[in-house]
Enzyme design. Structure first.
Site, mmCIF file in Angstrom:
data_model
loop_
_atom_site.group_PDB
_atom_site.id
_atom_site.type_symbol
_atom_site.label_atom_id
_atom_site.label_comp_id
_atom_site.label_asym_id
_atom_site.label_seq_id
_atom_site.Cartn_x
_atom_site.Cartn_y
_atom_site.Cartn_z
ATOM 1 N N GLU A 1 0.816 -1.209 0.000
ATOM 2 C CA GLU A 1 0.000 0.000 0.000
ATOM 3 C C GLU A 1 0.853 1.263 0.000
ATOM 4 O O GLU A 1 0.485 2.274 -0.616
ATOM 5 C CB GLU A 1 -0.943 -0.006 1.201
ATOM 6 C CG GLU A 1 -1.986 -1.118 1.167
ATOM 7 C CD GLU A 1 -2.836 -1.070 -0.088
ATOM 8 O OE1 GLU A 1 -3.254 0.032 -0.483
ATOM 9 O OE2 GLU A 1 -3.064 -2.134 -0.695
ATOM 10 N N HIS B 1 0.162 7.179 -6.549
ATOM 11 C CA HIS B 1 -1.116 7.893 -6.554
ATOM 12 C C HIS B 1 -0.951 9.350 -6.122
ATOM 13 O O HIS B 1 -1.744 10.206 -6.525
ATOM 14 C CB HIS B 1 -2.124 7.167 -5.667
ATOM 15 C CG HIS B 1 -2.681 5.936 -6.316
ATOM 16 N ND1 HIS B 1 -3.978 5.847 -6.758
ATOM 17 C CD2 HIS B 1 -2.091 4.755 -6.618
ATOM 18 C CE1 HIS B 1 -4.181 4.657 -7.303
ATOM 19 N NE2 HIS B 1 -3.047 3.968 -7.225
ATOM 20 N N ASP C 1 -7.689 -5.152 -3.286
ATOM 21 C CA ASP C 1 -8.830 -5.341 -2.409
ATOM 22 C C ASP C 1 -10.129 -4.852 -3.030
ATOM 23 O O ASP C 1 -11.207 -5.227 -2.580
ATOM 24 C CB ASP C 1 -8.623 -4.583 -1.085
ATOM 25 C CG ASP C 1 -7.537 -5.207 -0.230
ATOM 26 O OD1 ASP C 1 -7.465 -6.432 -0.174
ATOM 27 O OD2 ASP C 1 -6.758 -4.439 0.373
ATOM 28 N N THR D 1 4.461 -14.609 -6.508
ATOM 29 C CA THR D 1 5.521 -14.328 -5.528
ATOM 30 C C THR D 1 5.341 -12.926 -4.962
ATOM 31 O O THR D 1 6.193 -12.051 -5.175
ATOM 32 C CB THR D 1 6.919 -14.463 -6.175
ATOM 33 O OG1 THR D 1 6.997 -13.592 -7.313
ATOM 34 C CG2 THR D 1 7.176 -15.885 -6.623
#
Length: 357
Positions: free
Chosen positions: A63, A70, A200, A214
C-alpha cells in the site's frame, strides 16, 4: 612574487578541496553526508518497527508503494491545475483525493502514515516517498530507491482523473503518463511494482489477491505470468477492470494484460522476463523521476543513504508456474523470441490470498 603568491593560494585551495567534508553525526552513531538527513534515520527506525512489522514485505509495503504513485501522478505538463505532483496532497487533502474512484483504498494507508509524518515533523510529500522507498527495500530482490528530502507542505488538491484506471485503454494510459513526463518504457518499468502488489477493490470477495505468485519478492515473475493465457477468474466471476487469470487465486488487471500485449510496450515488457537486474535498474530510474514530479531536484537534499540495502534476488529470471509450458505464453513482441525459462516442478500452482494484516 605575485606568481609565488598565486601558486601558494592555488596549493592551499587544492589541499582544502582534498580534505573530505565532515559528516553529520546522527542517532545511534550513524552518520550522514548532510545533517538534514539525520532525522530520516529516526523515521526509518520508527516505520520499520511500527509500520512495516519489523521490516517485512507485507501489505503495508504494497500500500505504501502504491501511494507513492497515486500522490505523484497528480501532475501535468500542460495543465498547472492538475496537481503539484509528489507533494503529499493525497494526505493533506485526503477527504478529497482518496474519494476519487482510482484512489479507492488509499484512505487506509494515508490514515496509517499521517501520524508518523506529524510525529517526526516531516512533510507529507517527503514521508510518502520515503515510506515507499523503505518499504520496497524490505522485499527480496527489491530496488534501493533514491530519496530526496525537502518537499514543502504548501500544496493544493490534485484533480480527479489524473490516476489511470485498470479499465483505461493502453493509449489513454500512455497519454496520461506522457502528460506527466513519463515514457511508455518507463510505464512498463513502473509496473514492476505489481510484483509485490495485491488488490482489495477490483474484486472485494478475494481480499489481498496478488498479481503474481511471488507477492513478497521483487522479481520478474509478474512479467511472465501476465503473458500466460487466462483460464478463469479467481473470485466471483468477472469484475470491472479484471480479465481472466492464468492461476487459481491470482488476479489479473485488464490494463496489465493490455500493456503486456500492445506493440508499443510488448518488447520492453518481455525484456524483463529473464533480466531481474535490468528490471530493477529501470524501475529505480523511473521512480527517481516520478518521485520528484512537480519539484526541482536541485532544491532537494539527497538522503538516499538512509534507505536500507535490499537482500539479493533469489533468481535473475522468472519461471513458468508448475503445470504451465511455453505454449501457454501469449508472446507479443514481434522482434524478439520469448526467452526459454524453467518450469517449477510439482502440481499446478495455486495461490492463497494475502491475509489481512
Amino acid at each position: 612574487m605575485a606568481f609565488k603568491t598565486i601558486f601558494a593560494l592555488v596549493s592551499l585551495a587544492l589541499v582544502a578541496s582534498a580534505v573530505p567534508s565532515k559528516k553529520a553525526v546522527c542517532s545511534n552513531g550513524r552518520t550522514a553526508s548532510n545533517a538534514v538527513c539525520c532525522k530520516w534515520f529516526d523515521v526509518l527506525d520508527d516505520i520499520q518497527e511500527n509500520l512495516f512489522d519489523g521490516g517485512e514485505c507485507g501489505e503495508e509495503v504494497h500500500e505504501s508503494l502504491r501511494l507513492t504513485f497515486h500522490d505523484a501522478i497528480g501532475f501535468s505538463k500542460t495543465n498547472p491545475h492538475a496537481g503539484g505532483g509528489a507533494d503529499g496532497s493525497i494526505m493533506a487533502f485526503s477527504d478529497i483525493e482518496t474519494n476519487f474512484h482510482a484512489n479507492l483504498g488509499t484512505d487506509d494507508i494515508v490514515d496509517v502514515q499521517r501520524p508518523f509524518a506529524i510525529k517526526h515533523g516531516v512533510s507529507f510529500g517527503d514521508f510518502i516517498q520515503f515510506a515507499g522507498a523503505v518499504g520496497v527495500s524490505n522485499c527480496a530482490g527489491g530496488p534501493r530507491l533514491q530519496f530526496l528530502a525537502g518537499r514543502s507542505n504548501h500544496t493544493f488538491p490534485a484533480q480527479d482523473l489524473t490516476v489511470p484506471e485498470p479499465t483505461d485503454s493502453v493509449t489513454k494510459i500512455l497519454q496520461r503518463m506522457g502528460d506527466a513526463g513519463l515514457s511508455p518504457n518507463e510505464v512498463v518499468a513502473l509496473l514492476a511494482s505489481h510484483s509485490v502488489a495485491a488488490q482489495d477493490h477490483v474484486d472485494p470477495s478475494i481480499h489481498g489477491s496478488p498479481f503474481d505468485s511471488t507477492p513478497s519478492s521483487f522479481d520478474p515473475q509478474v512479467y511472465a505470468e501476465v503473458l500466460l493465457k487466462g483460464v478463469a477468474f479467481p473470485g466471483n466471476g468477472s469484475q470491472v477492470g479484471e480479465v481472466l487469470s492464468p492461476l487459481p487465486g491470482e488476479l489479473r488487471l485488464q490494463s496489465d494484460a493490455a500493456i503486456a500485449r500492445d506493440p508499443r510496450t510488448a518488447c520492453e515488457w518481455q525484456s524483463f522476463v529473464n533480466n531481474h537486474a535490468a528490471m530493477v535498474a529501470k524501475f529505480e530510474a523511473a521512480m527517481a523521476k516520478m518521485s520528484i514530479l512537480g519539484h526541482n531536484a536541485h532544491d532537494l537534499v539527497d538522503c538516499s543513504e538512509v534507505i536500507p540495502v535490499p537482500s539479493k534476488a533469489k533468481s535473475n529470471t522468472a519461471v513458468l508456474p508448475a503445470g504451465k509450458t511455453l505454449t501457454d505464453i501469449e508472446a507479443s513482441c514481434r522482434t524478439a523470441r520469448f526467452p526459454k525459462i524453467p518450469t517449477t516442478p510439482g502440481p499446478e500452482t495455486s495461490i492463497a490470498p494475502v491475509p489481512p494484516s
